[in-house]
Enzyme design. Structure first.
Site, PDB file in Angstrom:
ATOM      1  N   ASP A  81       3.681  -4.926   3.768  1.00 19.47           N
ATOM      2  CA  ASP A  81       3.651  -5.160   5.215  1.00 19.47           C
ATOM      3  C   ASP A  81       4.155  -6.583   5.496  1.00 19.47           C
ATOM      4  O   ASP A  81       3.704  -7.540   4.853  1.00 19.47           O
ATOM      5  CB  ASP A  81       2.195  -4.993   5.688  1.00 19.47           C
ATOM      6  CG  ASP A  81       2.049  -5.027   7.193  1.00 19.47           C
ATOM      7  OD1 ASP A  81       3.004  -4.649   7.899  1.00 19.47           O
ATOM      8  OD2 ASP A  81       0.952  -5.415   7.665  1.00 19.47           O
ATOM      9  N   HIS A  82       5.059  -6.724   6.453  1.00 17.51           N
ATOM     10  CA  HIS A  82       5.589  -8.041   6.836  1.00 17.51           C
ATOM     11  C   HIS A  82       6.140  -8.857   5.664  1.00 17.51           C
ATOM     12  O   HIS A  82       5.831 -10.052   5.537  1.00 17.51           O
ATOM     13  CB  HIS A  82       4.531  -8.871   7.578  1.00 17.51           C
ATOM     14  CG  HIS A  82       4.184  -8.297   8.914  1.00 17.51           C
ATOM     15  ND1 HIS A  82       5.003  -8.407  10.008  1.00 17.51           N
ATOM     16  CD2 HIS A  82       3.121  -7.566   9.317  1.00 17.51           C
ATOM     17  CE1 HIS A  82       4.452  -7.774  11.029  1.00 17.51           C
ATOM     18  NE2 HIS A  82       3.315  -7.244  10.636  1.00 17.51           N
ATOM     19  N   GLY A 179      -4.068  -8.936  15.804  1.00 14.03           N
ATOM     20  CA  GLY A 179      -5.360  -9.587  15.983  1.00 14.03           C
ATOM     21  C   GLY A 179      -6.244  -8.933  17.031  1.00 14.03           C
ATOM     22  O   GLY A 179      -5.942  -7.857  17.547  1.00 14.03           O
ATOM     23  N   THR A 254      -6.993  -5.044  12.162  1.00 15.31           N
ATOM     24  CA  THR A 254      -8.122  -5.669  12.865  1.00 15.31           C
ATOM     25  C   THR A 254      -9.353  -4.755  12.972  1.00 15.31           C
ATOM     26  O   THR A 254     -10.479  -5.191  12.710  1.00 15.31           O
ATOM     27  CB  THR A 254      -7.646  -6.099  14.274  1.00 15.31           C
ATOM     28  OG1 THR A 254      -6.659  -7.123  14.108  1.00 15.31           O
ATOM     29  CG2 THR A 254      -8.784  -6.625  15.120  1.00 15.31           C
TER      30      THR A 254
HETATM   31  P1  13P Z   1      -3.802  -5.117  14.293  1.00 11.89           P
HETATM   32  O1  13P Z   1      -4.075  -6.576  14.194  1.00 11.89           O
HETATM   33  O2  13P Z   1      -3.728  -4.657  15.719  1.00 11.89           O
HETATM   34  O3  13P Z   1      -4.731  -4.268  13.500  1.00 11.89           O
HETATM   35  O4  13P Z   1      -2.319  -4.872  13.690  1.00 11.89           O
HETATM   36  C1  13P Z   1      -2.110  -4.821  12.302  1.00 11.89           C
HETATM   37  C2  13P Z   1      -0.670  -4.846  11.937  1.00 11.89           C
HETATM   38  O5  13P Z   1       0.238  -4.696  12.734  1.00 11.89           O
HETATM   39  C3  13P Z   1      -0.363  -5.066  10.518  1.00 11.89           C
HETATM   40  O6  13P Z   1       1.000  -5.113  10.267  1.00 11.89           O
HETATM   41  O1  G3H Z   2       0.123  -8.158  10.305  1.00 15.14           O
HETATM   42  C1  G3H Z   2      -0.737  -7.997   9.466  1.00 15.14           C
HETATM   43  C2  G3H Z   2      -2.086  -8.513   9.478  1.00 15.14           C
HETATM   44  O2  G3H Z   2      -2.888  -8.109  10.526  1.00 15.14           O
HETATM   45  C3  G3H Z   2      -2.204  -9.955   9.114  1.00 15.14           C
HETATM   46  O3  G3H Z   2      -2.581  -9.848   7.836  1.00 15.14           O
HETATM   47  O4  G3H Z   2      -3.972 -11.868   7.379  1.00 15.14           O
HETATM   48  O5  G3H Z   2      -3.212 -10.297   5.582  1.00 15.14           O
HETATM   49  O6  G3H Z   2      -1.557 -11.822   6.665  1.00 15.14           O
HETATM   50  P1  G3H Z   2      -2.846 -11.071   6.825  1.00 15.14           P
HETATM   51 ZN    ZN Z   3       2.127  -6.063  11.787  1.00 11.35          ZN
END
Ligand code: 13P
Ligand code: G3H
Ligand code: ZN
Length: 306
Positions: A81-82, A179, A254
């Site tokens: 992710d990301h 968040g 979140t």
């Molecule tokens: P939330 O913070 O809304 O759960 O989103 C998570 C997210 O997009 C992780 O990539």
């Molecule tokens: O986008 C993803 C998360 O909500 C942030 O995750 O705290 O593990 O980087 P992280």
């Molecule tokens: Zn995200």
């Protein structure tokens, strides 16, 4: 079994449901999502961020998720992710992830295309699917039309981006943010924009920042000492509208964190003599599992595992 995101999401977009992509950090969160998927007979994506890789170490966290998938009676994907740069994405491809995200949303259009294409070129030959992002996840309340256009995904360039990069999934910015504090007042997404993007693209679309921040969870955490004033998420009705318009992967972090922490606080407050980590983390894992199961039902993925 361990599968690619693409294998899960293409049928989801075609049939009008979405797959939950749940962020995991440790044994308990990986087990919570895997158990939820098995109990709901739902496919699911377990996703890992670069900051989790720093926290746990790549061999530990990828080993946990791989084991969860191998033992699972339902298909699970292991997704980065990301992914923040080419090197991280390439490392995860080599480590056996079945899917990676390369997040070039902070770059200019042409630079985002070039970075995404580079990742596609190393991932696809190994059968790994790729997610990219166009537009920025940021709050849009009290912003002018011009400001919104500058931040959110531009439907006019979305099709070109997909065509030129060869990505399998596209994350769109339509007013969500990461968040627990997504809105001050109006809890609305730019559904019209999503409709146009959806008409212009056919690959599965991804919604980040999709947690609903249920008030009962905020209240439970607050009852046991948390300070979360003003926490607000995406209403479930908006999520359903987004799924109907082509969103096939929905990212949740979140809400799982809130469930976990509220229960840890509860156990510690109610049982001050307890100091066995299993008696504290076990109930927290179960609380996470319940949230993941309710998401699978909301997204329509329950019962969709072959
Ligand atoms: P939330 O913070 O809304 O759960 O989103 C998570 C997210 O997009 C992780 O990539
Ligand atoms: O986008 C993803 C998360 O909500 C942030 O995750 O705290 O593990 O980087 P992280
Ligand atoms: Zn995200």
């Amino acid at each position: 079994m361990l599968v690619t995101n693409k294998a899960l999401m293409v049928p989801a977009r075609k049939k009008g449901y979405a797959i939950g992509a749940f962020n995991v950090q440790n044994l308990e969160s990986a087990q919570a999502v895997a158990e939820a998927a098995a109990e709901e007979k739902s496919p699911a994506i377990l996703q890992i961020t670069p900051s989790v890789i720093k926290y746990a170490g790549l061999p530990y966290i990828s080993g946990l998720v791989k084991t969860a998938a191998q033992l699972s009676p339902v298909p699970l994907a292991m997704h980065l992710d990301h992914g923040e740069d080419f090197e991280t994405a390439a490392k995860c491809v080599d480590a056996g992830f079945t899917s990676v995200m390369i997040d070039g949303s902070f770059l200019k259009f042409e630079e985002n295309i070039a970075l995404t294409k580079r990742v596609v070129d190393v991932a696809h030959p190994k059968g790994v699917s790729v997610e990219a992002e166009l537009g920025k996840l940021a709050g849009i309340e009290e912003r002018s039309v011009e400001e919104k256009d500058a931040i959110l995904t531009d439907p006019k360039t979305a099709a070109e981006f997909v065509e030129r990069t060869g990505v399998d999934m596209l994350a769109v910015a339509i007013g969500t943010s990461h968040g627990a504090y997504k809105f001050k007042s109006e809890t609305k997404l730019d559904i019209e924009r999503l409709k146009v993007i959806s008409e212009k693209t056919s690959i599965p679309l991804v919604l980040h920042g999709a947690s609903s921040v249920p008030q009962w969870l905020v209240e439970k955490a607050t009852r046991f000492g948390a300070s979360l004033g003003g926490a607000k998420g995406i209403p479930e009705e908006e999520i359903k509208k987004a799924i109907a318009l082509g969103i096939a992967k929905i990212n949740i972090d979140t809400d799982l964190r809130l469930a976990f922490t509220a229960t840890v606080r509860e156990v510690l407050a109610i049982s001050p003599k307890e100091f066995d980590p299993r008696k504290i983390l076990g109930p927290a894992k179960d609380a996470m599992k319940d949230v993941a199961k309710s998401k699978m039902r909301l997204f329509g993925s329950s019962g969709k595992a072959p």
